[in-house]
Design a protein around this motif. Structure first.
Motif, PDB file in Angstrom:
ATOM      1  N   LEU A   1      38.579  32.348  40.367  1.00  0.00           N
ATOM      2  CA  LEU A   1      39.419  31.959  39.242  1.00  0.00           C
ATOM      3  C   LEU A   1      39.281  32.934  38.081  1.00  0.00           C
ATOM      4  O   LEU A   1      38.357  33.738  38.039  1.00  0.00           O
ATOM      5  N   VAL A   2      40.174  32.813  37.113  1.00  0.00           N
ATOM      6  CA  VAL A   2      40.023  33.519  35.840  1.00  0.00           C
ATOM      7  C   VAL A   2      39.075  32.689  34.997  1.00  0.00           C
ATOM      8  O   VAL A   2      39.332  31.516  34.731  1.00  0.00           O
ATOM      9  N   GLU A   3      37.953  33.262  34.597  1.00  0.00           N
ATOM     10  CA  GLU A   3      36.972  32.615  33.716  1.00  0.00           C
ATOM     11  C   GLU A   3      36.654  33.622  32.624  1.00  0.00           C
ATOM     12  O   GLU A   3      36.164  34.706  32.908  1.00  0.00           O
ATOM     13  N   THR A   4      36.946  33.264  31.389  1.00  0.00           N
ATOM     14  CA  THR A   4      36.925  34.250  30.316  1.00  0.00           C
ATOM     15  C   THR A   4      36.609  33.588  28.983  1.00  0.00           C
ATOM     16  O   THR A   4      36.509  32.374  28.894  1.00  0.00           O
ATOM     17  N   GLN A   5      36.436  34.391  27.947  1.00  0.00           N
ATOM     18  CA  GLN A   5      36.313  33.945  26.555  1.00  0.00           C
ATOM     19  C   GLN A   5      35.092  33.059  26.308  1.00  0.00           C
ATOM     20  O   GLN A   5      35.136  32.113  25.532  1.00  0.00           O
ATOM     21  N   ALA A   6      33.980  33.378  26.934  1.00  0.00           N
ATOM     22  CA  ALA A   6      32.767  32.558  26.818  1.00  0.00           C
ATOM     23  C   ALA A   6      32.110  32.699  25.447  1.00  0.00           C
ATOM     24  O   ALA A   6      32.052  33.781  24.888  1.00  0.00           O
ATOM     25  N   ARG A   7      31.604  31.571  24.930  1.00  0.00           N
ATOM     26  CA  ARG A   7      30.886  31.537  23.657  1.00  0.00           C
ATOM     27  C   ARG A   7      29.709  30.570  23.772  1.00  0.00           C
ATOM     28  O   ARG A   7      29.857  29.439  24.225  1.00  0.00           O
ATOM     29  N   PHE A   8      28.522  31.028  23.323  1.00  0.00           N
ATOM     30  CA  PHE A   8      27.333  30.177  23.298  1.00  0.00           C
ATOM     31  C   PHE A   8      27.430  29.154  22.177  1.00  0.00           C
ATOM     32  O   PHE A   8      27.966  29.444  21.107  1.00  0.00           O
TER      33      PHE A   8
ATOM     34  N   GLY B   1      22.324  27.608  21.717  1.00  0.00           N
ATOM     35  CA  GLY B   1      22.168  28.440  22.899  1.00  0.00           C
ATOM     36  C   GLY B   1      22.026  27.669  24.204  1.00  0.00           C
ATOM     37  O   GLY B   1      21.748  28.257  25.238  1.00  0.00           O
ATOM     38  N   ARG B   2      22.242  26.354  24.194  1.00  0.00           N
ATOM     39  CA  ARG B   2      22.043  25.541  25.400  1.00  0.00           C
ATOM     40  C   ARG B   2      23.318  25.291  26.185  1.00  0.00           C
ATOM     41  O   ARG B   2      23.280  24.755  27.282  1.00  0.00           O
ATOM     42  N   TRP B   3      24.474  25.639  25.618  1.00  0.00           N
ATOM     43  CA  TRP B   3      25.756  25.383  26.249  1.00  0.00           C
ATOM     44  C   TRP B   3      26.643  26.611  26.113  1.00  0.00           C
ATOM     45  O   TRP B   3      26.507  27.385  25.165  1.00  0.00           O
ATOM     46  N   ILE B   4      27.582  26.762  27.042  1.00  0.00           N
ATOM     47  CA  ILE B   4      28.567  27.837  26.948  1.00  0.00           C
ATOM     48  C   ILE B   4      29.951  27.218  27.110  1.00  0.00           C
ATOM     49  O   ILE B   4      30.215  26.504  28.076  1.00  0.00           O
ATOM     50  N   ALA B   5      30.819  27.481  26.140  1.00  0.00           N
ATOM     51  CA  ALA B   5      32.226  27.080  26.230  1.00  0.00           C
ATOM     52  C   ALA B   5      33.001  28.296  26.716  1.00  0.00           C
ATOM     53  O   ALA B   5      32.710  29.427  26.316  1.00  0.00           O
ATOM     54  N   TYR B   6      33.970  28.072  27.581  1.00  0.00           N
ATOM     55  CA  TYR B   6      34.764  29.176  28.121  1.00  0.00           C
ATOM     56  C   TYR B   6      36.119  28.636  28.576  1.00  0.00           C
ATOM     57  O   TYR B   6      36.332  27.428  28.647  1.00  0.00           O
ATOM     58  N   ALA B   7      37.038  29.541  28.884  1.00  0.00           N
ATOM     59  CA  ALA B   7      38.348  29.167  29.396  1.00  0.00           C
ATOM     60  C   ALA B   7      38.422  29.551  30.868  1.00  0.00           C
ATOM     61  O   ALA B   7      37.916  30.605  31.270  1.00  0.00           O
TER      62      ALA B   7
ATOM     63  N   ARG C   1      32.308  20.634  32.085  1.00  0.00           N
ATOM     64  CA  ARG C   1      33.057  19.510  31.517  1.00  0.00           C
ATOM     65  C   ARG C   1      34.311  20.071  30.871  1.00  0.00           C
ATOM     66  O   ARG C   1      34.236  21.008  30.073  1.00  0.00           O
ATOM     67  N   GLN C   2      35.458  19.497  31.176  1.00  0.00           N
ATOM     68  CA  GLN C   2      36.701  19.956  30.577  1.00  0.00           C
ATOM     69  C   GLN C   2      36.787  19.436  29.148  1.00  0.00           C
ATOM     70  O   GLN C   2      36.531  18.268  28.882  1.00  0.00           O
ATOM     71  N   VAL C   3      37.151  20.328  28.223  1.00  0.00           N
ATOM     72  CA  VAL C   3      37.276  19.980  26.803  1.00  0.00           C
ATOM     73  C   VAL C   3      38.741  19.783  26.427  1.00  0.00           C
ATOM     74  O   VAL C   3      39.113  18.772  25.856  1.00  0.00           O
ATOM     75  N   SER C   4      39.579  20.746  26.744  1.00  0.00           N
ATOM     76  CA  SER C   4      40.996  20.656  26.381  1.00  0.00           C
ATOM     77  C   SER C   4      41.721  19.732  27.358  1.00  0.00           C
ATOM     78  O   SER C   4      41.266  19.514  28.481  1.00  0.00           O
ATOM     79  N   ALA C   5      42.857  19.185  26.909  1.00  0.00           N
ATOM     80  CA  ALA C   5      43.599  18.237  27.751  1.00  0.00           C
ATOM     81  C   ALA C   5      44.906  18.817  28.268  1.00  0.00           C
ATOM     82  O   ALA C   5      45.340  18.488  29.361  1.00  0.00           O
ATOM     83  N   ASN C   6      45.532  19.673  27.486  1.00  0.00           N
ATOM     84  CA  ASN C   6      46.845  20.210  27.849  1.00  0.00           C
ATOM     85  C   ASN C   6      46.892  21.720  27.730  1.00  0.00           C
ATOM     86  O   ASN C   6      47.841  22.277  27.220  1.00  0.00           O
ATOM     87  N   GLY C   7      45.845  22.371  28.181  1.00  0.00           N
ATOM     88  CA  GLY C   7      45.749  23.824  28.072  1.00  0.00           C
ATOM     89  C   GLY C   7      44.949  24.208  26.843  1.00  0.00           C
ATOM     90  O   GLY C   7      44.923  23.486  25.850  1.00  0.00           O
ATOM     91  N   GLY C   8      44.261  25.335  26.940  1.00  0.00           N
ATOM     92  CA  GLY C   8      43.489  25.810  25.797  1.00  0.00           C
ATOM     93  C   GLY C   8      42.778  27.110  26.115  1.00  0.00           C
ATOM     94  O   GLY C   8      42.515  27.421  27.288  1.00  0.00           O
TER      95      GLY C   8
ATOM     96  N   GLU D   1      42.277  26.263  30.598  1.00  0.00           N
ATOM     97  CA  GLU D   1      41.739  25.093  29.917  1.00  0.00           C
ATOM     98  C   GLU D   1      40.349  25.474  29.416  1.00  0.00           C
ATOM     99  O   GLU D   1      39.722  26.394  29.938  1.00  0.00           O
ATOM    100  N   VAL D   2      39.863  24.759  28.412  1.00  0.00           N
ATOM    101  CA  VAL D   2      38.529  25.007  27.867  1.00  0.00           C
ATOM    102  C   VAL D   2      37.534  24.097  28.580  1.00  0.00           C
ATOM    103  O   VAL D   2      37.781  22.898  28.741  1.00  0.00           O
ATOM    104  N   TYR D   3      36.410  24.689  28.989  1.00  0.00           N
ATOM    105  CA  TYR D   3      35.329  23.969  29.662  1.00  0.00           C
ATOM    106  C   TYR D   3      34.019  24.256  28.957  1.00  0.00           C
ATOM    107  O   TYR D   3      33.881  25.269  28.264  1.00  0.00           O
ATOM    108  N   VAL D   4      33.038  23.388  29.154  1.00  0.00           N
ATOM    109  CA  VAL D   4      31.674  23.595  28.662  1.00  0.00           C
ATOM    110  C   VAL D   4      30.741  23.395  29.845  1.00  0.00           C
ATOM    111  O   VAL D   4      30.904  22.458  30.631  1.00  0.00           O
TER     112      VAL D   4
END
Length: 155
Positions: A18-25, A29-35, A56-63, A43-46
Motif C-alpha cells: 500500500l501507499v503509507e506516507t506522511q508519518a509523524r511521531f 514518541g509512543r505513537w505514529i500517525a500516518y496516511a 487504528r483509523q483516525v479519519s472517517a472520510n479520507g485524510g 486515510e489517517v491511521y495511528v
C-alpha cells in the motif's frame, strides 16, 4: 522506514504494498500517525511505536498530513475537500481511543508536487497554522528600488 538517530540499520515500520506516507511521531514518541490507502483512498491511521499493536483509523472520510498536538490530545489532518480537521485522541497506557472529529477551517492548498511534502505546519498547541494556500485576489504589489543605499548606512 525507521532509522535510529544513534546509527544502525533502517527497518520497516509498516511493510505492505500500500501507499503509507506522511508519518509523524506523537509528542511522547509512543505513537505514529500516518496516511495509508488501505480503503483505496488515503486515510489517517495511528499505530504504536516500539511495541505491538494494530493500526487504528483516525479519519472517517479520507485524510492526509496528520500532525499531533503537543499534549497528544488531538491529531490535525486535512480532509479530501481541503478542510482542516481535528480528531480528539485519548491515550490510556497502551490504549488509544479516537473521539469526536470536528472541522477547523477550509482553505485552498497550493498544488502538491510530492505526496510527502506537508502543505502546513502548526504551533505545538494547535492554535495557529501556517498554510501554503492559494490567494484568490490578484493584487499587484508595489516595488521600491533604493539607489545608492550604502550611503544611507553612514552616520
Amino acid at each position: 522506514m525507521l532509522l535510529p538517530a544513534r546509527g544502525g540499520a533502517a527497518r520497516a515500520f509498516v511493510d505492505t504494498l500500500l501507499v503509507e506516507t506522511q508519518a509523524r511521531f506523537s509528542g511522547d514518541g509512543r505513537w505514529i500517525a500516518y496516511a495509508a490507502n488501505v480503503s483505496g483512498r488515503l486515510e489517517v491511521y495511528v499505530k504504536p511505536y516500539g511495541r505491538a499493536g494494530e493500526p487504528r483509523q483516525v479519519s472517517a472520510n479520507g485524510g492526509s498530513w496528520p500532525q499531533w498536538r503537543r499534549d497528544n490530545a488531538e491529531i490535525v489532518f486535512v480532509a479530501p475537500d481541503e478542510t482542516f480537521m481535528a480528531a480528539q485522541v485519548r491515550i490510556n497506557g497502551d490504549e488509544l481511543t479516537v473521539g469526536a472529529i470536528r472541522p477547523l477551517f477550509k482553505t485552498r492548498l497550493r498544488t502538491r508536487i510530492r505526496l510527502d511534502a506537508y502543505p502546513y505546519d502548526m504551533t505545538p498547541d494547535g492554535q495557529q497554522f501556517l498554510v501554503n494556500a492559494l490567494i484568490e485576489e490578484n493584487l499587484s504589489t508595489p516595488l521600491s528600488v533604493i539607489l545608492n543605499w550604502p550611503r544611507l548606512l553612514r552616520p
